[in-house]
Motif scaffolding. Structure first.
Motif, short mmCIF file in Angstrom:
data_model
loop_
_atom_site.label_atom_id
_atom_site.label_comp_id
_atom_site.label_asym_id
_atom_site.label_seq_id
_atom_site.Cartn_x
_atom_site.Cartn_y
_atom_site.Cartn_z
N TYR A 147 0.50 6.50 9.08
CA TYR A 147 -0.57 5.71 9.71
C TYR A 147 -1.87 5.69 8.90
N PRO A 148 -2.19 6.74 8.14
CA PRO A 148 -3.41 6.62 7.34
C PRO A 148 -3.33 5.46 6.31
N VAL A 149 -2.12 5.13 5.87
CA VAL A 149 -1.97 4.00 4.95
C VAL A 149 -2.16 2.68 5.73
N HIS A 150 -1.65 2.68 6.95
CA HIS A 150 -1.87 1.54 7.83
C HIS A 150 -3.37 1.37 8.11
N GLN A 151 -4.04 2.51 8.28
CA GLN A 151 -5.49 2.47 8.49
C GLN A 151 -6.20 1.89 7.26
N ALA A 152 -5.66 2.15 6.09
CA ALA A 152 -6.23 1.53 4.87
C ALA A 152 -6.10 0.01 4.97
N ALA A 153 -4.99 -0.47 5.54
CA ALA A 153 -4.83 -1.92 5.73
C ALA A 153 -5.84 -2.44 6.75
N ASP A 154 -6.08 -1.65 7.82
CA ASP A 154 -7.11 -2.03 8.81
C ASP A 154 -8.46 -2.23 8.14
N PRO A 160 -12.95 -3.82 -2.62
CA PRO A 160 -14.08 -2.90 -2.82
C PRO A 160 -13.67 -1.51 -2.33
N GLU A 161 -14.38 -0.48 -2.78
CA GLU A 161 -14.12 0.86 -2.24
C GLU A 161 -15.07 1.11 -1.08
N PRO A 162 -14.54 1.12 0.14
CA PRO A 162 -15.42 1.27 1.30
C PRO A 162 -16.05 2.66 1.37
N GLN A 163 -17.28 2.70 1.84
CA GLN A 163 -17.99 3.99 1.92
C GLN A 163 -18.05 4.49 3.35
N PHE A 198 0.83 -1.22 0.00
CA PHE A 198 0.00 0.00 0.00
C PHE A 198 0.86 1.26 0.00
N LEU A 199 2.01 1.20 0.69
CA LEU A 199 2.88 2.38 0.73
C LEU A 199 3.38 2.76 -0.66
N THR A 200 3.42 1.78 -1.57
CA THR A 200 3.90 2.08 -2.92
C THR A 200 2.81 2.71 -3.79
N LEU A 212 -8.38 8.36 1.45
CA LEU A 212 -7.10 7.76 1.08
C LEU A 212 -7.25 6.24 0.91
N THR A 213 -8.01 5.63 1.79
CA THR A 213 -8.27 4.19 1.69
C THR A 213 -8.94 3.84 0.36
N ARG A 214 -9.93 4.66 -0.01
CA ARG A 214 -10.62 4.42 -1.28
C ARG A 214 -9.66 4.57 -2.45
N THR A 215 -8.79 5.54 -2.35
CA THR A 215 -7.80 5.76 -3.41
C THR A 215 -6.86 4.57 -3.52
N ILE A 216 -6.41 4.06 -2.37
CA ILE A 216 -5.50 2.91 -2.38
C ILE A 216 -6.20 1.69 -2.99
N ALA A 217 -7.46 1.47 -2.63
CA ALA A 217 -8.21 0.34 -3.20
C ALA A 217 -8.28 0.48 -4.72
N ARG A 218 -8.61 1.68 -5.19
CA ARG A 218 -8.73 1.92 -6.63
C ARG A 218 -7.40 1.72 -7.35
N ARG A 219 -6.36 2.28 -6.77
CA ARG A 219 -5.05 2.17 -7.43
C ARG A 219 -4.55 0.74 -7.43
N PHE A 220 -4.78 0.03 -6.34
CA PHE A 220 -4.35 -1.37 -6.32
C PHE A 220 -5.07 -2.14 -7.43
N ASN A 221 -6.40 -1.96 -7.49
CA ASN A 221 -7.19 -2.67 -8.50
C ASN A 221 -6.74 -2.30 -9.91
N ALA A 222 -6.47 -1.02 -10.12
CA ALA A 222 -6.09 -0.58 -11.46
C ALA A 222 -4.72 -1.16 -11.84
N ARG A 223 -3.81 -1.19 -10.87
CA ARG A 223 -2.45 -1.63 -11.18
C ARG A 223 -2.35 -3.14 -11.27
N TYR A 224 -3.03 -3.85 -10.38
CA TYR A 224 -2.82 -5.29 -10.27
C TYR A 224 -4.08 -6.13 -10.48
N GLY A 225 -5.24 -5.49 -10.49
CA GLY A 225 -6.50 -6.25 -10.42
C GLY A 225 -6.83 -7.03 -11.68
#
Ligand code: TRP
Length: 381
Positions: free
Chosen positions: A158-165, A206-209, A124-126, A186-199
């Protein structure tokens, strides 16, 4: 990369209202993730601001993970004094308030005990830039409030760690206060970027609301912005009735004997009326006119009685739980076991998606039931 969109509050509020309706219609379709830093016992601000909302969601039938963010405590201090006791007391408060870890749908766990969740932090940090992390308004405010000269790197990450939580269990709903919205974005952004890069075809996350509660925020008894134990302006759930009464006597009010509900001109008096209203389920305006012109001391004594009555069953459960540490340990064990099962599954999918699920050399495979026992030569032989 698109930039993190910290969004407008009104749009989020509107989406949140629609989400609330969807939750009522089909609670089992969702997964809620919420959590707290274990920095001490909880007070009535937590109870009315977030705990009761979690219990309400639980009763609707929504599955819930509650993360105790123990690593996060260290973002603005060098050591977390009595962290074990803080975690224990937090679980006592949760269960006393009505979270039910025995219902098979509510799980409470400290993130320090879920290695696979923590490992998600690395990929996620990447997916975020330094600039994005330094721009986070909540982090900026916490840096200011900490008064520290030296800010550790976890304060920014820590907000990136919170995305992992949030993403380890693929949560779809996160009940939050306004200050947590940047983290959720930020969590939603990480989910989107992960999916776009590797999905590839199939998104992993999912993008949490965010679910903004319409619960009021409770001011400190000294009129300051937030109730907090360290500011000595909070009614703790663990207080005795006498402590509660004594604490409310210290609340700041004003000179006007006529009690009115005016959140702008008389925030301290309005805050006491709001608390009284939450305990009695009567409107604060109506309570104000019932009290009339007898002064704030009458308002305070009414509030002490009402709060003590409202909190009585919770406090009884609290006392019972405090004499049963084994039960609390069991709650955590169950939560950790479930969180690890889920996190292991997610981490396996993440590695797969990233092309890091290596076929390991036959001889290094863990032996399975049908395998012949192979002789591993000792080093040097
Ligand atoms: N940052 C939150 C706070 O300070 C605590 C937290 C950690 C959290 N992980 C979370 C909240 C995940 C919601 C979801 O209160």
């Amino acid at each position: 990369m698109e930039t993190v969109d910290y969004g407008t509050f009104e749009a989020t509020l509107e989406r949140s209202r629609r989400l609330e309706q969807a939750l009522e219609r089909d609670p089992a379709r969702f997964l809620v993730l919420t959590g707290d830093r274990p920095t001490g016992r909880l007070h009535v601000g937590h109870l009315f601001g977030s705990l009761e909302n979690r219990v309400r969601l639980q009763r609707m039938g929504v599955p819930i993970f509650v993360v105790i963010a123990d690593y996060q405590v260290l973002t603005d201090r060098e050591c977390a004094d009595d962290i074990e006791d803080s975690v224990h007391q937090l679980v006592v408060d949760y269960v006393a308030a009505g979270l039910d870890p025995e219902n098979g749908r509510t799980f409470i766990f400290p993130h320090s005990h879920v290695p696979e969740l923590n490992q998600l932090l690395l990929p996620f940090l990447t997916l975020v830039t330094n600039a994005e992390l330094s721009r986070n308004p909540t982090v900026k405010e916490e840096i200011r409030a900490s008064g520290q000269q030296q800010i550790n790197a976890a304060m920014y990450t820590y907000p990136v760690h919170q995305a992992a939580d949030i993403l380890f269990c693929k949560a779809t709903v996160v009940p939050v206060g306004k200050d947590q919205l940047p983290h959720l974005e930020l969590t939603r952004t990480i989910a989107r970027r992960f999916n776009a890069r590797y999905g590839g075809e199939k998104p992993v996350f999912p993008e949490p609301q965010p679910l903004l509660s319409d619960a009021p925020s409770i001011l400190g008894l000294d009129g300051s912005e937030k109730m907090s134990k360290s500011r000595n302006n909070a009614v703790m759930l663990s207080f005795s009735e006498d402590e509660t009464t004594a604490c409310i006597k210290t609340a700041k009010t004003d000179m006007d004997r006529l009690i009115t509900y005016d959140t702008v001109k008389r925030p301290e008096v309005a805050n006491l009326l709001l608390l009284l209203s939450l305990c009695t389920k009567k409107a604060p305006e109506a309570l104000a006119s019932e009290i009339g012109d007898v002064g704030a001391s009458r308002l305070k004594s009414l509030l002490s009685d009402a709060l003590n009555e409202y909190l009585r069953p919770l406090r009884q459960r609290r006392r019972d739980l405090e004499t049963d540490p084994q039960f609390i340990h069991g709650v955590l064990r169950k939560g950790i076991t479930r969180a690890r099962e889920v996190a292991q599954q997610t981490l396996a999918e993440v590695r797969q998606a990233m092309g890091m699920a290596y076929e390991v050399d036959r001889n290094h495979r863990r032996p399975g039931p049908g395998d012949a026992v192979t002789h591993v030569p000792e080093a040097g032989s």
